[in-house]
Design an enzyme around this catalytic site. Structure first.
Site, PDB file in Angstrom:
ATOM      1  CB  CYS A 123      -0.963   0.087   1.187  1.00 37.26           C
ATOM      2  SG  CYS A 123      -2.043  -1.309   1.335  1.00 37.26           S
ATOM      3  NE  ARG A 148       4.606   1.581  -0.066  1.00 37.84           N
ATOM      4  CZ  ARG A 148       5.633   1.238   0.688  1.00 37.84           C
ATOM      5  NH1 ARG A 148       6.848   1.435   0.258  1.00 37.84           N
ATOM      6  NH2 ARG A 148       5.448   0.708   1.876  1.00 37.84           N
ATOM      7  CD1 TRP A 194      -0.383  -6.394  -3.105  1.00 38.33           C
ATOM      8  CD2 TRP A 194      -0.638  -6.943  -0.949  1.00 38.33           C
ATOM      9  NE1 TRP A 194      -0.094  -7.734  -2.968  1.00 38.33           N
ATOM     10  CE2 TRP A 194      -0.241  -8.104  -1.659  1.00 38.33           C
ATOM     11  CE3 TRP A 194      -0.864  -7.049   0.425  1.00 38.33           C
ATOM     12  CZ2 TRP A 194      -0.060  -9.340  -1.048  1.00 38.33           C
ATOM     13  CZ3 TRP A 194      -0.684  -8.285   1.042  1.00 38.33           C
ATOM     14  CH2 TRP A 194      -0.282  -9.408   0.297  1.00 38.33           C
ATOM     15  CG  ASN A 248       1.562   0.368   4.281  1.00 38.72           C
ATOM     16  OD1 ASN A 248       1.279  -0.813   4.107  1.00 38.72           O
ATOM     17  ND2 ASN A 248       2.798   0.814   4.226  1.00 38.72           N
ATOM     18  N   GLY A 249      -0.676  -1.377   6.428  1.00 35.77           N
ATOM     19  CA  GLY A 249      -0.324  -2.241   7.562  1.00 35.77           C
ATOM     20  C   GLY A 249      -1.510  -3.111   7.920  1.00 35.77           C
ATOM     21  CD  GLU A 287      16.436 -13.865  -8.230  1.00 31.53           C
ATOM     22  OE1 GLU A 287      15.915 -14.349  -7.225  1.00 31.53           O
ATOM     23  OE2 GLU A 287      16.093 -12.748  -8.687  1.00 31.53           O
ATOM     24  CE  LYS A 343      13.050 -11.791 -10.346  1.00 34.68           C
ATOM     25  NZ  LYS A 343      13.818 -11.627  -9.155  1.00 34.68           N
ATOM     26  CD  GLU A 391       9.192 -11.854  -8.935  1.00 35.15           C
ATOM     27  OE1 GLU A 391       8.559 -11.337  -8.026  1.00 35.15           O
ATOM     28  OE2 GLU A 391      10.434 -11.783  -9.028  1.00 35.15           O
ATOM     29  CG  HIS A 446      18.388 -37.587  -5.384  1.00 35.14           C
ATOM     30  ND1 HIS A 446      18.757 -38.833  -4.922  1.00 35.14           N
ATOM     31  CD2 HIS A 446      19.538 -36.941  -5.677  1.00 35.14           C
ATOM     32  CE1 HIS A 446      20.069 -38.926  -4.915  1.00 35.14           C
ATOM     33  NE2 HIS A 446      20.577 -37.794  -5.367  1.00 35.14           N
ATOM     34  CE  LYS A 450      11.215  -3.536  -6.098  1.00 37.81           C
ATOM     35  NZ  LYS A 450      11.812  -4.659  -6.814  1.00 37.81           N
TER      36      LYS A 450
HETATM   37  O1  M6R Z   1      12.691  -5.615  -0.266  1.00 33.11           O
HETATM   38  P1  M6R Z   1      13.166  -7.008   0.016  1.00 33.11           P
HETATM   39  O2  M6R Z   1      14.459  -7.327  -0.676  1.00 33.11           O
HETATM   40  O3  M6R Z   1      13.247  -7.295   1.481  1.00 33.11           O
HETATM   41  O4  M6R Z   1      12.054  -7.929  -0.601  1.00 33.11           O
HETATM   42  C1  M6R Z   1      12.101  -9.315  -0.486  1.00 33.11           C
HETATM   43  C2  M6R Z   1      11.140  -9.991  -1.431  1.00 33.11           C
HETATM   44  O5  M6R Z   1       9.838  -9.565  -1.192  1.00 33.11           O
HETATM   45  C3  M6R Z   1      11.486  -9.677  -2.906  1.00 33.11           C
HETATM   46  O6  M6R Z   1      12.786 -10.044  -3.213  1.00 33.11           O
HETATM   47  C4  M6R Z   1      10.518 -10.420  -3.856  1.00 33.11           C
HETATM   48  O7  M6R Z   1      10.701 -11.792  -3.756  1.00 33.11           O
HETATM   49  C5  M6R Z   1      10.711  -9.922  -5.284  1.00 33.11           C
HETATM   50  N1  M6R Z   1       9.443  -9.733  -5.908  1.00 33.11           N
HETATM   51  C6  M6R Z   1      11.500 -10.875  -6.121  1.00 33.11           C
HETATM   52  O8  M6R Z   1      11.668 -10.422  -7.425  1.00 33.11           O
END
Ligand code: M6R
Length: 612
Positions: free
Chosen positions: A2, A27, A73, A99-100, A485, A489, A492, A508, A607
Site C-alpha cells: 500500500c 507498492r 494491496w 498501510n499495515g 532466482e 523470476k 512471478e 532424486h 514491491k
Molecule cells: O525488499 P526485500 O528485498 O526485502 O524484498 C524481499 C522480497 O519480497 C522480494 O525479493 C521479492 O521476492 C521480489 N518480488 C523478487 O523479485
C-alpha cells in the site's frame, strides 16, 4: 504494501496526490482513492489501478489544498470499491488511509458496534477511523490528540494519514512498523510511504520513527509527538536522489531498464570500496565492527525472496573465502522458531526495500538476543537501515519493477566485497588469489555489458519456449542459488510454474517430470563442476527434455547437445552468479512480455512487503 500520499499547502492537492499515487503504485495496485478537504470532505475511490481513479475524478470537483490518497494491496477484504481507502467514520468528518494491519480489529470492531457504529467495508482499517471518531467525540479533542489516543489502543502495524473536515488546516500522519516520511517544501508539506511522490517538489524529509504522530499545519509547521505524548524534535535530512531514477527513460518497462542498468549499479556498489591497484577492499560499515566480524562464531543471513537467494550466494562466498560458518534463513521462519543466538553471532539482513516486515521482525529478535545486526540494504534511510548496528548500502537507486533484478546483483556485489574483506583480515586466501578476484570483480560491469548484447538472441529463445507451462532450473555450487532466482523470476512475472534445483538433485525426483514439454534451464559456467553438469545435461537430453544452457564462451560439449545455448564471458568461480543471472533475467522478461503479462506490476504482488 500500500502506498500513502498526503499534501497540505497552497497548491491544488488532487493532481499532486494522484501523481504521487502513480509513483507509489509499485507498492500495491488493486484499488486507489483520494480524500480532499474543500468546503466539506470529498472522497473518491475505485477498484483497479490509479488510472481508473484518475478517469473517475476527471469531471468531479476535487479542488482543495489539503488531501490524502492511497493505492492498495489487499489484506482484509477483497479488492473492490467499498474496501478501497480512504475510509470514513459514521459522522462524515474524518477520512483515513492506512498501510499495515490492525491486528486487534475484531475486538475493537465489536466494542464500536456496541456503541452504535456501523461499518461499510470488510477492512481492518475502517475500525481505526471509527475508533478515532469515537475518541474525538467523547472528549471533543483535537484531531492529533484523538489519533494519538486511538493508536495507544491499536495492536499491529500502521502508517496512516488522516484529515478532518472540521479541522481544514491540519494533516495528521503516524507510523509503527510501516514506513512514512514527511516532505518539507516551501510553505507546503507532503506525506509519503517513500519520497517518490514529492521528489520533484522537495528533497528535505523527516523519516517518522515508530510510534511518532505528526501534526502538520501551515501555521505551526511539522510537530511531532510520540504515543506517550512527549514532544520530539524533527530531524530533517536532505535526500540525494534524482527524479530521473523514477522514470522509464525510453524503456518499455522498468524491469528492462533495471536489467540494463546493471553494469552501472554493480560499479556503484563497488565505487570507493575496491581497488586492484592498491590491492584493497574496504566496506566502511564492516571496518567499524571488524573485531566483531573476525571473532564471530557464525554469521546468520536473514532475508526473503530474491534477497534470500543473494543470501545463499553470500553463504557460499563467506564460507569459501573467509571460512566463517554461515547459515541462511527465510526471515519468516527464523523469527518463529526460537533460534539459538549469542553475542558472538552476527545477523545480516538483506533487503532491497529495507521495509520487509518479516526481515525487520527477525532483526528485532536478533537484537533482543544480543547478536550484532548488520544490514545490506538498497533503500536509503529505510527502517532496516536505521535499525541495524552497521551496514552497507548497495547504491542501486530506486528499483521499481516488482521483480528484483539490479538489487540482486547489487546485493551479491556487496556480499562479495564483504567476503573478500573478511578473507583479507583473516588471511584465509592467498594474496595472489585475493588480487585475482579483485581484478576480476572490477571487470564484471563490462562483462555484463557484453551479455546484454545477447538480448535479441535471448528474445528469440523466449519466443521458442514461451508456451510451456512448466520449467526446471538447474545449477551447481555458486550457480544453485542462481537457478532458484531464475525460477522465481519466471514464476512471478510470467505465471509459469518453475522450480530451481541443485543439478545433482534432479535424479532424486524431478527427473520424473522431464519429457519433451519440459524446458530445462541449465547454468553450466562453473569450471569445478563442469564434467558433472555435462552428465546432468545428458540425462535431460536422454529423456527428451528441452535444454537451454548458459555456458562460457567457446564451450563445445553442451553446445552440441542443447536446444539453445547462451554464451557468456567466463570469470572466477565465486563471481559467476553476477554474470549467469543476467540471461535468466532477460529470458523471464521476454517470456512474460510474449505472454502479454504486466511485467512491472504482476498480479497479486507488491514491491514492498510490509505485512507479515
Ligand atoms: O525488499 P526485500 O528485498 O526485502 O524484498 C524481499 C522480497 O519480497 C522480494 O525479493 C521479492 O521476492 C521480489 N518480488 C523478487 O523479485
Amino acid at each position: 504494501m500500500c502506498g500513502i500520499v498526503g499534501y497540505i499547502g497552497h497548491r491544488q492537492a488532487d493532481e499532486l496526490i494522484i501523481k504521487g499515487l502513480e509513483r507509489l503504485e509499485y507498492r500495491g495496485y488493486d484499488s486507489a482513492g483520494i480524500a480532499i478537504i474543500n468546503n466539506g470532505l470529498a472522497i473518491f475511490k475505485k477498484a483497479g489501478k490509479v488510472k481508473a481513479l484518475r478517469k473517475m475524478i476527471k469531471t468531479s470537483d476535487t479542488s482543495g489544498t489539503l488531501g490524502i490518497g492511497h493505492t492498495r494491496w489487499a489484506t482484509h477484504g477483497e479488492p473492490n470499491d467499498k474496501n478501497a481507502h480512504p475510509h470514513m467514520g459514521n459522522n462524515g468528518r474524518l477520512a483515513l488511509v492506512h498501510n499495515g494491519i490492525i491486528e486487534n480489529y475484531a475486538v475493537l470492531k465489536s466494542a464500536l458496534m456496541a456503541e452504535g457504529h456501523t461499518f461499510s467495508s470488510d477492512t481492518d482499517t475502517e475500525v481505526l477511523v471509527h475508533l478515532i471518531e469515537e475518541i474525538q467525540k467523547e472528549g471533543n479533542l483535537a484531531l492529533e490528540e484523538a489519533v494519538r489516543l486511538a493508536l495507544n489502543r491499536v495492536e499491529g502495524a500502521y502508517a496512516i494519514a488522516v484529515v478532518d473536515r472540521n479541522n481544514p488546516g491540519i494533516l495528521v500522519g503516524a507510523r509503527k512498523q510501516s514506513p512514512l516520511l514527511v516532505g518539507i517544501g516551501d510553505n507546503e508539506f507532503f506525506i509519503g510511504s517513500d519520497a517518490s511522490p514529492f521528489l520533484d517538489s522537495t528533497k528535505r524529509v523527516v523519516y517518522l520513527e515508530d510510534g511518532q504522530v505528526a501534526c502538520i499545519s501551515l501555521e505551526k509547521g511539522l510537530q511531532l509527538r510520540n504515543t506517550a505524548n512527549e514532544e520530539q524534535p524533527p530531524f530533517i535530512q536532505t535526500l540525494d536522489l534524482q527524479i530521473e531514477a523514477l522514470e522509464k527513460e525510453g524503456y518499455e518497462h522498468f524491469m528492462l531498464k533495471e536489467i540494463y542498468e546493471q553494469p552501472k549499479t554493480i560499479l556503484d556498489a563497488m565505487r570507493g570500496r575496491i581497488s586492484s591497484k592498491e590491492s584493497r577492499v574496504t566496506l566502511r560499515g564492516l571496518e567499524e565492527y571488524a573485531n566483531r566480524f573476525v571473532r564471530a562464531n557464525r554469521i546468520i543471513i536473514v532475508a526473503c525472496g530474491t534477497s534470500y537467494h543473494s543470501g545463499l550466494i553470500g553463504e557460499y562466498l563467506i564460507e569459501d573465502l573467509a571460512r566463517i560458518p554461515v547459515e541462511v534463513e527465510y526471515a519468516s521462519e527464523f523469527r518463529y522458531r526460537n533460534p539459538i543466538l549469542s553475542e558472538r553471532d552476527i545477523v545480516i539482513a538483506i533487503s532491497q526495500s529495507g521495509e520487509t516486515a518479516d526481515t525487520m521482525a527477525a532483526l528485532e529478535l536478533a537484537k533482543q538476543k544480543g547478536a550484532m545486526i548488520y544490514g545490506i540494504v538498497n533503500s536509503v534511510g529505510s527502517s532496516i537501515a536505521r535499525l541495524t548496528d552497521a551496514g552497507s548500502y548497495i547504491h542501486a537507486g530506486p528499483e521499481i519493477g516488482v521483480a528484483s533484478t539490479k538489487a540482486f546483483t547489487g546485493q551479491v556485489t556487496v556480499l562479495t566485497l564483504l567476503a573478500l574483506s573478511l578473507a583479507r583480515k583473516l588471511s584465509t586466501i592467498s594474496n595472489t588469489y585475493f588480487q585475482t578476484l579483485v581484478r576480476e570483480l572490477e571487470l564484471i560491469p563490462s562483462k555484463v555489458e557484453e551479455i546484454l548484447k545477447e538480448n535479441d538472441h535471448i528474445k528469440y529463445i523466449a519466443k521458442e519456449v514461451k508456451d510451456h507451462h512448466n520449467a526446471l532450473y538447474l545449477g551447481r555450487g555458486y550457480n544453485f542459488p542462481v537457478a532458484l532466482e531464475g525460477a522465481l523470476k519466471l514464476k512471478e512475472i510470467s505465471y509459469v510454474h518453475a522450480e530451481g534445483y541443485p543439478a545433482a538433485e534432479m535424479k532424486h525426483g524431478p527427473i520424473a517430470l522431464i519429457d519433451e514439454n519440459m524446458p530445462v534451464y541449465v547454468t553450466a559456467t562453473n569450471k569445478s563442476a563442469y564434467d558433472k553438469i555435462v552428465s546432468n545435461v545428458q540425462e535431460v537430453v536422454a529423456r527428451k527434455g528441452r535444454v537451454i544452457a548458459i555456458v562460457n564462451k567457446g564451450e563445445k560439449l553442451i553446445a552440441k547437445i542443447a536446444d539453445h545455448v547462451i554464451e557468456i564471458p567466463s570469470t572466477e568461480e565465486p563471481l559467476t552468479p553476477l554474470l549467469s543471472v543476467i540471461p535468466l533475467q532477460l529470458l523471464s522478461y521476454h517470456i512474460a512480455v510474449e505472454l502479454g503479462r504486466n511485467v512491472d506490476q504482476p498480479r497479486n504482488l507488491a514491491k514492498s512487503v510490509t505485512v507479515e
